[in-house]
Enzyme design. Structure first.
Site, short mmCIF file in Angstrom:
data_model
loop_
_atom_site.label_atom_id
_atom_site.label_comp_id
_atom_site.label_asym_id
_atom_site.label_seq_id
_atom_site.Cartn_x
_atom_site.Cartn_y
_atom_site.Cartn_z
N CYS A 52 -2.33 -1.29 -14.53
CA CYS A 52 -2.11 0.02 -13.92
C CYS A 52 -1.29 -0.13 -12.63
O CYS A 52 -1.67 -0.90 -11.74
CB CYS A 52 -3.45 0.69 -13.62
SG CYS A 52 -3.33 2.17 -12.59
N CYS A 55 -3.47 0.88 -9.34
CA CYS A 55 -4.66 0.16 -8.89
C CYS A 55 -4.34 -0.74 -7.69
O CYS A 55 -3.20 -1.20 -7.53
CB CYS A 55 -5.24 -0.69 -10.03
SG CYS A 55 -6.27 0.24 -11.19
N HIS A 115 -10.25 2.90 -10.96
CA HIS A 115 -9.37 3.38 -12.03
C HIS A 115 -10.07 4.38 -12.95
O HIS A 115 -9.43 5.24 -13.54
CB HIS A 115 -8.88 2.17 -12.84
CG HIS A 115 -7.90 2.50 -13.91
ND1 HIS A 115 -6.58 2.81 -13.65
CD2 HIS A 115 -8.05 2.56 -15.27
CE1 HIS A 115 -5.96 3.05 -14.80
NE2 HIS A 115 -6.82 2.91 -15.79
N ASN A 155 -2.00 16.76 -11.83
CA ASN A 155 -2.01 16.89 -13.28
C ASN A 155 -3.06 15.93 -13.81
O ASN A 155 -2.90 14.71 -13.72
CB ASN A 155 -0.65 16.55 -13.89
CG ASN A 155 0.43 17.55 -13.50
OD1 ASN A 155 0.16 18.74 -13.39
ND2 ASN A 155 1.63 17.07 -13.29
N SER A 163 1.08 10.66 -16.67
CA SER A 163 1.52 9.40 -17.27
C SER A 163 0.60 8.24 -16.94
O SER A 163 0.79 7.14 -17.46
CB SER A 163 2.95 9.07 -16.81
OG SER A 163 2.99 8.94 -15.40
N HIS A 166 -5.18 6.80 -13.81
CA HIS A 166 -5.78 6.52 -12.50
C HIS A 166 -5.89 7.83 -11.72
O HIS A 166 -4.96 8.64 -11.73
CB HIS A 166 -4.92 5.51 -11.74
CG HIS A 166 -5.60 4.93 -10.53
ND1 HIS A 166 -6.16 3.68 -10.52
CD2 HIS A 166 -5.82 5.45 -9.30
CE1 HIS A 166 -6.68 3.43 -9.33
NE2 HIS A 166 -6.49 4.51 -8.58
N HIS A 168 -5.22 10.47 -9.38
CA HIS A 168 -4.15 10.64 -8.39
C HIS A 168 -3.58 12.04 -8.46
O HIS A 168 -3.77 12.77 -9.44
CB HIS A 168 -3.04 9.61 -8.62
CG HIS A 168 -2.18 9.90 -9.82
ND1 HIS A 168 -2.59 9.68 -11.12
CD2 HIS A 168 -0.91 10.40 -9.93
CE1 HIS A 168 -1.65 10.01 -11.96
NE2 HIS A 168 -0.61 10.47 -11.28
N GLN A 170 -0.08 14.52 -6.53
CA GLN A 170 1.27 14.39 -6.01
C GLN A 170 1.54 15.43 -4.93
O GLN A 170 0.83 16.44 -4.82
CB GLN A 170 2.30 14.56 -7.13
CG GLN A 170 2.19 13.52 -8.24
CD GLN A 170 3.32 13.68 -9.25
OE1 GLN A 170 4.50 13.65 -8.91
NE2 GLN A 170 2.95 13.84 -10.52
#
Length: 341
Positions: A52, A55, A115, A155, A163, A166, A168, A170
């Site tokens: 990943c 990570c 993760h 998302n 995509s 993990h 996250h 934006q």
């Protein structure tokens, strides 16, 4: 003919934030489903994945190595949709063909070093650290002279185009104010000019009096299915106090905001007993140097799942050519979510 009933008869609902309408067809929720069903992958993620790129200590696609971070971690997107060094320019004297350059900065926020977590798995204190980062980034990016809008979003899930699994989100910060927030600015400004009050403050007061579409609330925030919802289990988190942006939140409000996110995301995961996918994002005042007294801080959640973990709502046909449409009423969705608390 029987009298009109929101729960039974086709009707249109007005969205005062966008100025748009949604067609609601509650009787269609009774029809059998023979359309596409999405595969639901099993969640077998480890706490750390050496492959990943998000990570801790792993090498990203651009060759840089992540630090051994223990809480939230922010970096500039390696595949940014916007770039700060884009030169000024535009198509000129081309009739109806119009284009102009756009500068901006895109960042990635890793919510946790683990993760295999999502926001619904994290405790309120850890989510509050994410809110702290959102606040800092909004203020720092918004202070740049070429940034007039800061869009913070997540998302969640591959079905929403993520995509990497993990945990996250934006941030896209840019010179222009995108169409969605620009519409909300226009609508809220018109309402504030007429009433000298926040549109969403009056809306929350009405929803709290009716209780029909309220999912949950705490001292500082209300979570509800908006009357004009388009997505099957669409929700909003709206501040009870009228303020313009996350930079104006105090410590108690940030903790209450984290609590609302935690409780809502946990409820979502119970709807179909699956890690619920969605796109979510903060809507707040532009960073163009203006006061924007009309703006009222809120957060949108747009989940795509319709009837089960494998049936997704698509925007097709009439919705692409006419206007958005939904089968399940906002009241039905709210009742379903509220029952899972």
């Amino acid at each position: 003919m029987s009298s009109f009933n929101l729960a039974d008869h086709p009707h249109r609902r007005y969205n005062p934030l966008s100025g748009e309408w949604v067609l609601v067809s509650p009787h269609r929720a009774k029809r059998p489903w023979q359309g596409q069903q999405e595969e639901v992958p099993a969640d077998t993620r480890p706490a750390y994945d050496p492959t990943c790129y998000l990570c801790p200590t792993n090498v990203r696609a651009n060759g840089e190595r992540n630090p051994d971070y223990t809480a939230t971690y922010v970096f500039e997107n390696d595949f940014a949709a916007l770039q700060p060094g884009t030169p000024d320019g535009a198509l000129q004297n081309t009739g109806l063909l119009r284009a102009e350059s756009e500068r901006g900065i895109c960042k990635v926020i890793c919510f946790s070093p683990q993760h295999n977590l999502t926001l619904s798995d994290m405790d309120v204190t850890a989510i509050k650290q994410v809110v702290d980062v959102w606040q800092r980034e909004y203020e720092e990016l918004g202070a740049l002279d070429f940034i007039n809008h800061v869009q913070i979003f997540e998302n969640k899930g591959s079905v929403m185009g993520s995509s990497n699994p993990h945990p996250h989100g934006q941030i896209w910060a840019q010179r222009s104010v995108p169409a969605g927030p620009a519409n909300e600015t226009r609508q809220q400004a018109a309402y504030f000019a007429e009433h000298q009050r926040s549109l969403l403050q009056d809306y929350v007061a009405q929803e709290l009096s009716e209780k029909t579409r309220i999912i949950l609330e705490n001292e500082h925030f209300v979570v509800l299915v908006p009357f004009w919802a388009v997505w099957p289990f669409e929700t909003m988190i709206i501040s009870k106090r009228h303020f313009q942006h996350i930079g104006q939140m105090g410590e108690e409000e940030k903790l209450a905001f984290a609590d609302a996110i935690k409780r809502l995301s946990a409820v979502y995961d119970k709807v179909f007993n699956v890690s619920f996918p969605y796109s979510s994002g903060l809507h707040q005042s532009p960073t163009d140097g203006q006061a924007h007294p009309e703006w009222h801080f809120h957060m949108h959640f747009y989940p795509p799942l319709l009837r089960s973990a494998s049936v997704k709502k698509f925007m097709v046909g009439y919705e692409l050519l006419g206007e958005p449409q939904r089968d399940i009423t906002a009241e039905t969705s709210a009742e379903r979510l509220r029952s899972l608390i």
